[in-house]
Design a protein around this motif. Structure first.
Motif: not given
Length: 116
Positions: A2-4, A21-25, A93-94, A106-108
């Motif tokens: 998963v990419q965030l 906002s956080c978009v998952a792909s 914020y992650y 985790w996102g960046q």
């Protein structure tokens, strides 16, 4: 996998608001829960809020009543509405996700700075 990807951070005065906002792909069908953590300089990363696939939420005591987490399942997006911001909310914020396989991603990170 998963990419965030997070967005929405920035600089705001105390008492102001921001919406992250956080978009998952990727393998989003395997996501069981999503949420937000934060890490201030010199501090450990800490939980802010999480929401599971059933819509149940959990918040850190320090943000209860001020932050609201929500999720748009159709768009694989999680939001964090932050109101009444305080200087102590300043952190990176992650975005975080937990899969049904118990893998985590985790996102960046996105910087939130609250000036006094």
């Amino acid at each position: 996998q998963v990419q965030l990807v997070e967005s929405g951070g920035g600089l705001v005065q105390a008492g102001g608001s921001l919406r992250l906002s956080c978009v998952a792909s990727g393998s989003t069908f395997r996501i069981n829960a999503m949420g937000w953590y934060r890490q201030a300089p010199g501090q450990q990363r800490e939980l802010v809020a999480v929401i599971n696939s059933g819509g149940s939420t959990n918040y850190a005591d320090s943000v209860k009543g001020r932050f609201t987490i929500s999720r748009d399942g159709a768009k694989n997006t999680v939001f964090l509405q932050m109101n009444s911001l305080k200087p102590e909310d300043t952190a990176v914020y992650y975005c975080w996700s937990l899969l049904i396989t118990l893998s985590t991603y985790w996102g960046q990170g996105t910087q939130v700075t609250v000036s006094s």
